[in-house]
Design an enzyme around this catalytic site. Structure first.
Site, mmCIF file in Angstrom:
data_model
loop_
_atom_site.group_PDB
_atom_site.id
_atom_site.type_symbol
_atom_site.label_atom_id
_atom_site.label_comp_id
_atom_site.label_asym_id
_atom_site.label_seq_id
_atom_site.Cartn_x
_atom_site.Cartn_y
_atom_site.Cartn_z
ATOM 1 N N TRP A 81 0.813 -1.240 0.000
ATOM 2 C CA TRP A 81 0.000 0.000 0.000
ATOM 3 C C TRP A 81 0.840 1.281 0.000
ATOM 4 C CZ3 TRP A 81 -4.987 1.695 -0.260
ATOM 5 C CH2 TRP A 81 -5.242 2.983 0.217
ATOM 6 N N ASN A 132 -0.032 5.731 0.023
ATOM 7 C CA ASN A 132 -0.912 6.891 -0.195
ATOM 8 C C ASN A 132 -0.087 8.167 -0.285
ATOM 9 O OD1 ASN A 132 -1.576 5.982 2.789
ATOM 10 N ND2 ASN A 132 -2.235 8.086 2.822
ATOM 11 N N ASP A 133 -0.400 9.201 0.417
ATOM 12 C CA ASP A 133 0.151 10.540 0.140
ATOM 13 C C ASP A 133 1.661 10.597 -0.117
ATOM 14 O OD1 ASP A 133 -2.312 10.800 1.333
ATOM 15 O OD2 ASP A 133 -1.623 12.053 2.975
ATOM 16 N N ARG A 152 -3.310 17.398 11.645
ATOM 17 C CA ARG A 152 -2.259 16.610 10.987
ATOM 18 C C ARG A 152 -1.683 17.248 9.724
ATOM 19 N NH1 ARG A 152 -7.081 13.618 10.685
ATOM 20 N NH2 ARG A 152 -8.013 13.550 8.611
ATOM 21 N N GLN A 170 3.446 7.770 2.261
ATOM 22 C CA GLN A 170 2.687 6.981 3.225
ATOM 23 C C GLN A 170 2.657 5.538 2.721
ATOM 24 O OE1 GLN A 170 0.421 8.431 6.256
ATOM 25 N NE2 GLN A 170 2.563 9.005 6.037
ATOM 26 N N GLU A 172 -7.146 18.369 4.817
ATOM 27 C CA GLU A 172 -5.977 17.488 4.906
ATOM 28 C C GLU A 172 -4.856 18.050 4.034
ATOM 29 O OE1 GLU A 172 -7.534 13.437 3.978
ATOM 30 O OE2 GLU A 172 -7.322 13.158 6.130
ATOM 31 N N SER A 197 1.262 11.778 7.454
ATOM 32 C CA SER A 197 1.902 12.638 6.448
ATOM 33 C C SER A 197 2.647 13.832 7.036
ATOM 34 C CB SER A 197 0.846 13.146 5.462
ATOM 35 O OG SER A 197 0.510 12.105 4.598
HETATM 36 C C1 FRU Z 1 -4.518 12.148 3.485
HETATM 37 C C2 FRU Z 1 -4.341 11.489 4.849
HETATM 38 C C3 FRU Z 1 -3.624 12.439 5.783
HETATM 39 C C4 FRU Z 1 -2.982 11.514 6.775
HETATM 40 C C5 FRU Z 1 -2.616 10.334 5.912
HETATM 41 C C6 FRU Z 1 -2.701 9.023 6.628
HETATM 42 O O1 FRU Z 1 -4.664 11.248 2.451
HETATM 43 O O2 FRU Z 1 -5.601 11.096 5.365
HETATM 44 O O3 FRU Z 1 -4.452 13.420 6.351
HETATM 45 O O4 FRU Z 1 -1.858 12.079 7.372
HETATM 46 O O5 FRU Z 1 -3.487 10.347 4.805
HETATM 47 O O6 FRU Z 1 -2.194 7.990 5.862
#
Ligand code: FRU
Length: 502
Positions: free
Chosen positions: A46, A48-49, A173, A65, A227, A112
């Protein structure tokens, strides 16, 4: 605040365990035909950001992430890679793993954040999540440093910001830090009373932070939580970008305005969308060695989006998620932003086809079959003066019999641009769309990048971008230009097959 101690593990052990998990699967993943050819992915599992984007000691660093134990979101780690040209990436050891009471919580981890160059020390600021005794989770801001740009030590004084200020809440965050004058500034995303906010902090040393108030907040129409805020100067003005939760189809917003460092207030007058597609989220910006402001985003979206279906069929192949191709951000003369693919992408260009002044009539068949590929770049210009068609556009990633196909359609009477993926692959759904602002019979230009499972479309002089994922069979590689209801002249089209960057 009493911190939990159960389940503690040293940072080094946590990193080794994560690396071991990736090492076991990455060979299998590398053979998967659905892997992107030039969009960044983790070696497996996986992602993400994008986090900590920085041009540091002559190289680009991309952190992200990452959950290194499966293809779904889990306790967050920071994956790490570097590049000399923004196109070819070298994977580096995982930089951060959950290991401390302030970032161990199993629905959290190392969230993040960003990277800065503190006198040669590569310094990461990230959100740690703490599970406090009554079962509540609190988000805090933490710091880690590296002397070699590869191995990171968490600061013993963490968290550097132990919890939200009175203007925020437990959702607190995604710190983004920059230097202005002698001080460091940080913007953090938060919410209060269902109002999304960007909170401002300042610090002389990245460790002691003083709260500076609300930099900007929703006017009631811009979501209940912001975010991944990002704030930077551009062309004499300032830009605030964020990914709002609860703003319907609008998922990546920019505001252009002016910053007053005396009051800590940002006054904006122009608002726009960074991308209109379904899969473009949490873009982060950085300034590169050439003075360009560049952004990269996560090519997916969360399940709170109105259109959300799932994170994609690649999950069963032990990976999920990728990054957008890097885009430059520039200020247009009317105060809006333009987003263009970075020049460096040209290194991927291989076989080239060009057609000029070609009439497209209904049922047209003008593109040579040999232009077909799952990875292409297209630059096309339609002449709209004298156009009698009702709709014009492209058939993309089509199977030979046309049962699989993705349609990029421009509807002339309404100026609506639609990306129709209902027939893309049997999995993807939906028709993301945007109304283009167009004047008269000005020609319509497209710049399109297609990779194994993403299509990035730039138009409207790079002021409108649309990014969407599709998952066609590897053999669905045909494309065509089309018109319905009448004809249009294609002034020119350039198609390049793109090679793999991996
Ligand atoms: C955005 C988010 C952030 C957080 C991260 C967690 O996509 O939700 O706000 O830090 O992903 O993985």
């Amino acid at each position: 605040m009493k911190l939990p101690t159960k389940g503690m593990i040293s940072h080094r052990e946590a990193l080794l365990k994560a690396e071991h998990s990736i090492a076991k699967i990455k060979e299998t993943v590398s053979k998967d035909l659905s892997r992107q050819k030039y969009h960044f992915m983790a070696p497996a599992y996986w992602i993400n950001d994008p986090n900590g984007l920085i041009f540091y000691k002559g190289e680009y660093h991309l952190f992200y992430q990452h959950y290194p134990y499966g293809s779904r979101w889990g306790a967050m780690h920071w994956g790490h890679a570097k590049s000399k040209d923004l196109i070819h990436w070298e994977h580096l050891p995982i930089a951060l793993a959950p290991s401390e009471p302030y970032d161990l919580h199993d629905r959290g981890g190392c969230f993040s954040g960003c990277a800065v160059d503190d006198n040669g020390v590569l310094t990461l600021l990230y959100t740690g999540t703490i599970l406090i005794e009554d079962g509540q989770v609190i988000q805090t801001q933490c710091l880690a440093t590296s002397e070699d740009g590869i191995t990171f030590e968490k600061f013993e004084g963490n968290p550097v910001i132990p919890g939200p200020p009175e203007d925020g809440s437990v959702d607190f965050r995604d710190p983004k830090v920059w230097k202005h004058g002698e001080l460091w500034y940080m913007v953090v995303g938060s919410r209060k009373d269902n109002t999304g906010k960007a909170l401002l902090y300042k610090s002389p040393d990245l460790r002691a932070w003083e709260y500076g108030g609300v930099l900007a907040e929703s006017d009631g129409t811009m979501g209940y939580m912001w975010e991944c805020p990002d704030f930077f100067p551009l062309g004499g003005r300032h830009v605030l970008m964020f990914s709002p939760m609860g703003m319907g189809n609008r998922t990546t917003i920019y505001l252009v305005g002016d910053m007053d460092y005396e009051t800590g207030k940002f006054t904006w007058d122009t608002m726009g969308d960074i991308d209109h597609g379904y899969e473009y989220y949490a873009p982060q910006s950085f300034l590169d060695g050439k003075g360009r402001r560049v952004i990269i985003a996560w090519l997916n979206a969360w399940d709170w989006m109105p259109w959300f279906k799932d994170f994609g069929p690649t999950e069963k192949n032990h990976w999920c998620g990728a990054m957008s191709a890097p885009r430059t951000v520039e200020l247009d003369t009317d105060g809006r932003l333009r987003f263009a693919p970075v020049e460096e992408l040209k290194v991927l260009r291989r076989e080239h086809v060009r057609l000029e002044n070609t009439i497209i009539s209904p049922g047209a068949d003008v593109l040579p079959k040999y232009a077909a590929s799952d990875c292409v770049e297209i630059i096309a210009e339609f002449q709209l003066a004298g156009c009698t068609a009702e709709e014009i556009g492209f058939v993309l990633r089509s199977s030979t019999d046309g049962t699989q196909r993705t349609m990029l359609v421009y509807h002339l009477p309404t100026n609506e641009l639609r990306f129709d993926r209902n027939q893309s692959d049997g999995w993807s759904e939906g028709v993301p769309s945007v109304i283009l602002e167009r004047s008269g019979e000005e020609s319509l230009k497209f710049h399109i990048f297609i990779d194994t499972c993403v299509v990035e479309v730039y138009t409207d002089h790079y002021r409108t971008v649309m990014t969407n994922n599709i998952y066609p069979d590897p053999g669905s590689i045909h494309m065509e230009v089309f018109s319905t209801g009448g004809q249009v002249t294609l002034s020119s089209i350039d198609i390049w097959k793109l090679c793999s960057a991996w």
